[in-house]
Design an enzyme around this catalytic site. Structure first.
Site, PDB file in Angstrom:
ATOM      1  N   GLU A  97     -22.395 -53.868 -79.040  1.00 15.48           N
ATOM      2  CA  GLU A  97     -21.348 -54.136 -80.031  1.00 15.48           C
ATOM      3  C   GLU A  97     -21.934 -54.303 -81.422  1.00 15.48           C
ATOM      4  OE1 GLU A  97     -21.545 -55.596 -77.060  1.00 15.48           O
ATOM      5  OE2 GLU A  97     -19.679 -55.019 -76.062  1.00 15.48           O
TER       6      GLU A  97
ATOM      7  N   ARG B 251     -19.583 -60.646 -80.048  1.00 16.87           N
ATOM      8  CA  ARG B 251     -21.004 -60.276 -80.059  1.00 16.87           C
ATOM      9  C   ARG B 251     -21.431 -59.679 -81.404  1.00 16.87           C
ATOM     10  NH1 ARG B 251     -24.112 -58.988 -75.377  1.00 16.87           N
ATOM     11  NH2 ARG B 251     -23.731 -61.028 -74.525  1.00 16.87           N
TER      12      ARG B 251
ATOM     13  N   LYS C 221     -23.306 -47.461 -56.274  1.00 18.38           N
ATOM     14  CA  LYS C 221     -22.122 -48.226 -56.663  1.00 18.38           C
ATOM     15  C   LYS C 221     -20.994 -47.892 -55.674  1.00 18.38           C
ATOM     16  CE  LYS C 221     -20.188 -49.772 -61.041  1.00 18.38           C
ATOM     17  NZ  LYS C 221     -20.313 -49.856 -62.482  1.00 18.38           N
TER      18      LYS C 221
HETATM   19  C1  TPP Z   1     -20.890 -57.762 -74.265  1.00 20.80           C
HETATM   20  C2  TPP Z   1     -20.134 -56.982 -73.220  1.00 20.80           C
HETATM   21  N1  TPP Z   1     -19.701 -55.736 -73.513  1.00 20.80           N
HETATM   22  C3  TPP Z   1     -19.033 -55.032 -72.590  1.00 20.80           C
HETATM   23  C4  TPP Z   1     -18.782 -55.561 -71.365  1.00 20.80           C
HETATM   24  C5  TPP Z   1     -17.957 -54.789 -70.352  1.00 20.80           C
HETATM   25  N2  TPP Z   1     -18.741 -54.464 -69.169  1.00 20.80           N
HETATM   26  C6  TPP Z   1     -18.709 -55.205 -68.062  1.00 20.80           C
HETATM   27  S1  TPP Z   1     -19.631 -54.636 -66.816  1.00 20.80           S
HETATM   28  C7  TPP Z   1     -20.106 -53.321 -67.763  1.00 20.80           C
HETATM   29  C8  TPP Z   1     -21.027 -52.296 -67.190  1.00 20.80           C
HETATM   30  C9  TPP Z   1     -22.259 -52.935 -66.672  1.00 20.80           C
HETATM   31  O1  TPP Z   1     -23.024 -51.967 -66.048  1.00 20.80           O
HETATM   32  P1  TPP Z   1     -24.215 -52.442 -65.131  1.00 20.80           P
HETATM   33  O2  TPP Z   1     -24.920 -53.571 -65.776  1.00 20.80           O
HETATM   34  O3  TPP Z   1     -25.017 -51.252 -64.802  1.00 20.80           O
HETATM   35  O4  TPP Z   1     -23.493 -53.044 -63.865  1.00 20.80           O
HETATM   36  P2  TPP Z   1     -22.779 -52.265 -62.659  1.00 20.80           P
HETATM   37  O5  TPP Z   1     -21.327 -52.508 -62.850  1.00 20.80           O
HETATM   38  O6  TPP Z   1     -23.141 -50.835 -62.710  1.00 20.80           O
HETATM   39  O7  TPP Z   1     -23.283 -52.943 -61.437  1.00 20.80           O
HETATM   40  C10 TPP Z   1     -19.528 -53.365 -69.030  1.00 20.80           C
HETATM   41  C11 TPP Z   1     -19.702 -52.365 -70.080  1.00 20.80           C
HETATM   42  C12 TPP Z   1     -19.240 -56.870 -71.112  1.00 20.80           C
HETATM   43  N3  TPP Z   1     -19.003 -57.477 -69.960  1.00 20.80           N
HETATM   44  N4  TPP Z   1     -19.924 -57.532 -72.048  1.00 20.80           N
HETATM   45 MG    MG Z   2     -25.001 -49.987 -63.239  1.00 18.12          MG
END
Ligand code: TPP
Ligand code: MG
Ligand code: DXP
Length: 607
Positions: A354, A382, A269
């Site tokens: 959620e 959600r 990242k």
């Molecule tokens: C339903 C929902 N809950 C929380 C989020 C907030 N959120 C956005 S990106 C993320 C982390 C995602 O992690 P990952 O899939 O590993 O992607 P990375 O950013 O590490 O590439 C979160 C918790 C969201 N977008 N949707």
């Molecule tokens: Mg990730």
């Protein structure tokens, strides 16, 4: 496939240009920097092997899709990323034919892939089209993913799923799935074992694959391979997600398999911006910053509503050991991280889950605890059934603390916190209230901590609008507070941060208005509203929420029930359409909701 070295060199140059452009624009406009930098080679490889004009390219959350935007004709407009009227920070089909679906909420991608694959099969297009899904390790923690994999593993639609594993959600990923994804495969023993068995399998084919898998199982390693292959989905990996040669070869192989395949890629990242590498959480989503130093361009001095929430909850939790709480993968965003540090046994990050957050908090309430389920307004969508079925039907005292209520700014349509009042107000046993500033927030929290039934309070992203209105009084069920009383016909009714907007608007008027802080939208302060109806005949409602089913609706329902027909109600809530992204002030201006614009409308209507 034997890809030419010269082509790899070209693609490496493209990756370099992409990273430079992302850094230039995100340092100016803000955005999801580290996720998108880390996915650069994966996206370039996707475009090398698949065709986004016909193959559905499905990005989970889609905050990592900036390279895709740059590669699909949006280089020139990229400068406008997340600006009002500019490119969206997420995929958006109305922006480009290369964006298959709107995304922003996580873990929808594999379901979309399954649906697209069914359509492709029904249309007889399986020889020419295949869904390509990119999903992060964080997004793999949500239940929807397993609903989709459950069907996919059985029906076996051709699909390539790129698992972009950077071992981070926004914060550290939580739970067994992320442990399986990372720890087993990281061990040198496993890597060694994998290398040997893969050679063996390559030389001896399908029956060897079966034996290798059983060997892997007999070693009692629960590996990603075992996890997915037991579900009926082929697994390739882990692969270096920054090595274009192997990525392209593997994606090509995965495409040719004509089966569901997971390509497990390990990425870093923030890759390519040294300051961000290893500081994943800080650089997940950022405001404008100085590229050389990494310092934020500007820091807000006002205390955010999130910070007030965190402090108030900490104060209450120290006094009452029954208070517990959950966040669904947003510990820093919601301020629950502070509580998790002080009370690691009472406050939990439950991952992007959620629905699970709501239902598990309901069970804690059943056991006599006082849960604060802390979720962004948009993400509680959600968990709606869990609020109705598992909380309100049982009449359990869960507090839903809804952060980011109202317009959130640059994230836009997918993230605006506008629907919570409308969807929660309809649920029996639910009580809804909102603070307007720091003092009232502490009072609202004290009320919530004692209230024996389900309830929800909402507060904005950033700081409350400051006023010099009289101090808030302690919260009492359904009670509003009259903040300013004038003899004229006009009454402003504010809810939550809407009180600040009402106050600001009043400053642009050349006549006096009464101002009521409604505080509770359910149950309403009927006594006060009856009294106000005898004094003021023009009511204006201020709340950062959808008009339909919102605060104005609640008031109109009350007036209709009481057959009070001589009061006119105008609500300055959001009209029935999705609200675009951009700087909050510009977005509000486009909706005609700035105080000076409202004052003009009011002056005209009372003439
Ligand atoms: C339903 C929902 N809950 C929380 C989020 C907030 N959120 C956005 S990106 C993320 C982390 C995602 O992690 P990952 O899939 O590993 O992607 P990375 O950013 O590490 O590439 C979160 C918790 C969201 N977008 N949707
Ligand atoms: Mg990730
Ligand atoms: C992609 C996503 O859903 C989150 O990263 C979101 O952008 C966070 O919003 P805040 O910046 O308001 O915490």
């Amino acid at each position: 496939m034997n890809i030419q070295l010269s082509r790899i060199k070209e693609l490496e140059e493209i990756c370099k240009d992409i990273r430079e452009e992302i850094l230039r624009v995100v340092s100016k406009n803000g955005g999801h920097l580290s996720s998108t930098l880390g996915a650069t080679e994966l996206i370039v490889a996707m475009h090398e092997v698949f065709d986004s004009k016909k193959d559905p390219f499905i990005f989970d959350v889609s905050h990592q899709s900036y390279a895709h935007k740059l590669l699909t004709g949006r280089w020139k407009e990229f400068d406008t990323l997340r600006e009002f009227g500019g490119l969206c920070g997420y995929t958006k089909p109305s922006e480009s034919e290369h964006d298959y679906f709107v995304a922003g909420h996580s873990s929808t991608s594999i379901s979309l892939g399954v649906g697209a694959a069914k359509a492709i099969a029904l249309k007889g297009e399986q020889d020419s089209r295949v869904p390509v899904v990119m999903i992060g390790d964080g997004a793999m923690t949500a239940g929807m993913v397993y609903e989709a994999l459950n069907e996919l593993g059985d029906r076996k639609y051709p699909m390539v799923i790129i698992l972009n594993d950077n071992e981070m959600s926004i914060s550290k990923p939580i739970g067994a799935v992320s442990r399986i994804l990372s720890s087993a495969m990281a061990s040198p023993f496993y890597q060694n074992f994998k290398r040997h068995t893969e050679n063996f399998v390559d030389n001896f084919g399908e029956s060897a694959r079966y034996i290798a898998k059983r060997m892997e199982e007999s070693l009692k390693l629960i590996t990603p391979g075992i996890l997915f292959e037991e579900m009926g989905i082929d697994y390739i990996g882990p692969v270096d997600g920054h090595n274009l040669t192997s990525l392209i070869e593997i994606l090509q192989k995965a495409k040719e398999l004509k089966k569901p395949v997971i390509v497990h890629a390990q990425t870093i990242k923030g890759k390519g911006y040294e300051i961000a590498e290893g500081q994943e959480e800080k650089w997940h989503g950022v405001g404008p910053f100085d590229l050389d130093s990494g310092n934020a361009a500007k820091k807000s001095s006002a205390k955010s509503a999130t910070q007030i929430y965190s402090e108030a909850l900490l104060h209450l939790a120290k006094q009452n050991e029954k208070i517990v709480g959950a966040t669904a993968a947003m510990p820093t965003g919601t301020g629950l991280d502070e509580l998790m540090k002080v009370f690691p046994d009472r406050f939990w990050d439950v991952a992007i889950a959620e629905q699970h957050a709501v239902t598990s908090m309901a069970a804690l309430a059943k056991e006599g605890f006082k849960p604060f389920c802390t979720i962004y307004s948009t993400f509680l969508q959600r968990g709606y059934d869990q609020v109705i079925h598992d909380t309100c039907l049982m009449n359990l005292p869960v507090v839903f603390a809804l952060d980011r209520a109202g317009i959130v700014g640059e994230d836009g349509e997918t993230h605006q916190g506008v629907f919570d009042i409308s969807f929660l107000r309809a649920i029996p046993n639910m009580t809804l209230f909102a603070p307007r500033d720091e003092k009232s927030f502490h009072q609202a929290m004290a009320f919530a901590s004692e209230y024996p039934y389900p309830c929800s309070l909402r507060y904005p992203r950033g700081a409350f609008t400051q006023t010099d209105l009289p101090d808030s009084l302690p919260f009492e069920l359904s009670k509003s507070q009259l903040l300013r009383s004038e003899s004229g016909d006009v009454l402003f009714i504010g809810y939550g941060n809407g009180v600040g907007r009402a106050y600001e608007t009043s400053k642009y008027l050349d006549f006096g208005v009464s101002i009521l802080d409604l505080r509770f939208v359910k149950p309403l302060d009927e006594e006060m509203l009856r009294e106000m109806a005898t004094k003021h005949k023009k009511w204006f409602v201020f709340s950062d929420s959808a008009k339909m089913g919102g605060v104005g609706s609640a008031i109109l329902e009350f007036l209709a029930k009481e057959k009070i027909l001589n009061v006119e109600v105008v609500s300055f809530e959001y009209e029935d359409r999705f609200i675009t992204h951009g700087n909050t002030k510009q977005v509000e201006e486009s909706l005609g909701l700035l105080p000076e614009q409202l004052a003009k409308k009011i002056t005209e209507s009372v003439k």
